[in-house]
Design a protein around this motif. Sequence first.
Motif, mmCIF file in Angstrom:
data_model
loop_
_atom_site.group_PDB
_atom_site.id
_atom_site.type_symbol
_atom_site.label_atom_id
_atom_site.label_comp_id
_atom_site.label_asym_id
_atom_site.label_seq_id
_atom_site.Cartn_x
_atom_site.Cartn_y
_atom_site.Cartn_z
ATOM 1 N N TYR A 1 41.772 -35.111 24.815
ATOM 2 C CA TYR A 1 41.002 -34.950 26.044
ATOM 3 C C TYR A 1 39.505 -34.793 25.789
ATOM 4 O O TYR A 1 38.717 -34.766 26.728
ATOM 5 C CB TYR A 1 41.481 -33.727 26.831
ATOM 6 N N GLY A 2 39.102 -34.674 24.543
ATOM 7 C CA GLY A 2 37.690 -34.420 24.263
ATOM 8 C C GLY A 2 37.352 -32.987 24.651
ATOM 9 O O GLY A 2 38.197 -32.101 24.596
ATOM 10 N N ALA A 3 36.113 -32.768 25.067
ATOM 11 C CA ALA A 3 35.647 -31.441 25.527
ATOM 12 C C ALA A 3 35.828 -30.353 24.475
ATOM 13 O O ALA A 3 36.036 -29.198 24.800
ATOM 14 C CB ALA A 3 36.318 -31.049 26.834
ATOM 15 N N LYS A 4 35.757 -30.747 23.212
ATOM 16 C CA LYS A 4 35.857 -29.785 22.119
ATOM 17 C C LYS A 4 34.548 -29.779 21.349
ATOM 18 O O LYS A 4 33.914 -30.813 21.209
ATOM 19 C CB LYS A 4 37.008 -30.155 21.181
ATOM 20 N N PRO A 5 34.161 -28.639 20.848
ATOM 21 C CA PRO A 5 32.915 -28.597 20.077
ATOM 22 C C PRO A 5 33.063 -29.354 18.754
ATOM 23 O O PRO A 5 34.137 -29.398 18.162
ATOM 24 C CB PRO A 5 32.702 -27.102 19.828
ATOM 25 N N ILE A 6 31.976 -29.960 18.320
ATOM 26 C CA ILE A 6 31.945 -30.618 17.014
ATOM 27 C C ILE A 6 31.376 -29.588 16.041
ATOM 28 O O ILE A 6 30.194 -29.263 16.086
ATOM 29 C CB ILE A 6 31.077 -31.886 17.054
ATOM 30 N N LEU A 7 32.234 -29.056 15.204
ATOM 31 C CA LEU A 7 31.861 -27.923 14.376
ATOM 32 C C LEU A 7 31.223 -28.304 13.043
ATOM 33 O O LEU A 7 30.391 -27.568 12.534
ATOM 34 C CB LEU A 7 33.078 -27.038 14.142
ATOM 35 N N GLY A 8 31.626 -29.399 12.457
ATOM 36 C CA GLY A 8 31.073 -29.763 11.149
ATOM 37 C C GLY A 8 31.617 -28.869 10.055
ATOM 38 O O GLY A 8 32.613 -28.176 10.204
ATOM 39 N N SER A 9 30.922 -28.855 8.959
ATOM 40 C CA SER A 9 31.344 -28.082 7.785
ATOM 41 C C SER A 9 30.934 -26.621 7.906
ATOM 42 O O SER A 9 29.826 -26.320 8.347
ATOM 43 C CB SER A 9 30.741 -28.675 6.519
ATOM 44 N N PRO A 10 31.797 -25.697 7.445
ATOM 45 C CA PRO A 10 31.422 -24.280 7.462
ATOM 46 C C PRO A 10 30.532 -23.893 6.279
ATOM 47 O O PRO A 10 30.049 -22.776 6.188
ATOM 48 C CB PRO A 10 32.771 -23.564 7.385
#
Length: 108
Positions: free
Chosen positions: A94-103
Amino acid sequence: MIAHSHFVSIDEIESSLHPDLVVFFLQMFLMNTKKSQLLATTHLQSVMDQDYVRNDMIWFCEKDKAGGSNYYCAQEFKQHKNVSAANSYRVGKYGAKPILGSPIIEED
């Protein structure tokens, strides 16, 4: 039974409430009204797991590159009624998720 029609808006309904209480409140509202509406925002994904929450009741908000907000309904994805909206959201359908990348924070 809620006798009169009302519109109730609650931003981040899970704020300061136990998740079970949120689910109970939503169920109680939906089962005791025919003329009222509830608009509640939440980051609590377990709300989508409830059997009384239909896909046409779930709306997502996703920011575009310019910072604007786009809203769309889970029903627009035309998934079978037996497919879990919560699971589809968790895997990114559904999308609408944050793009977090590498920690990992890299040093310059």
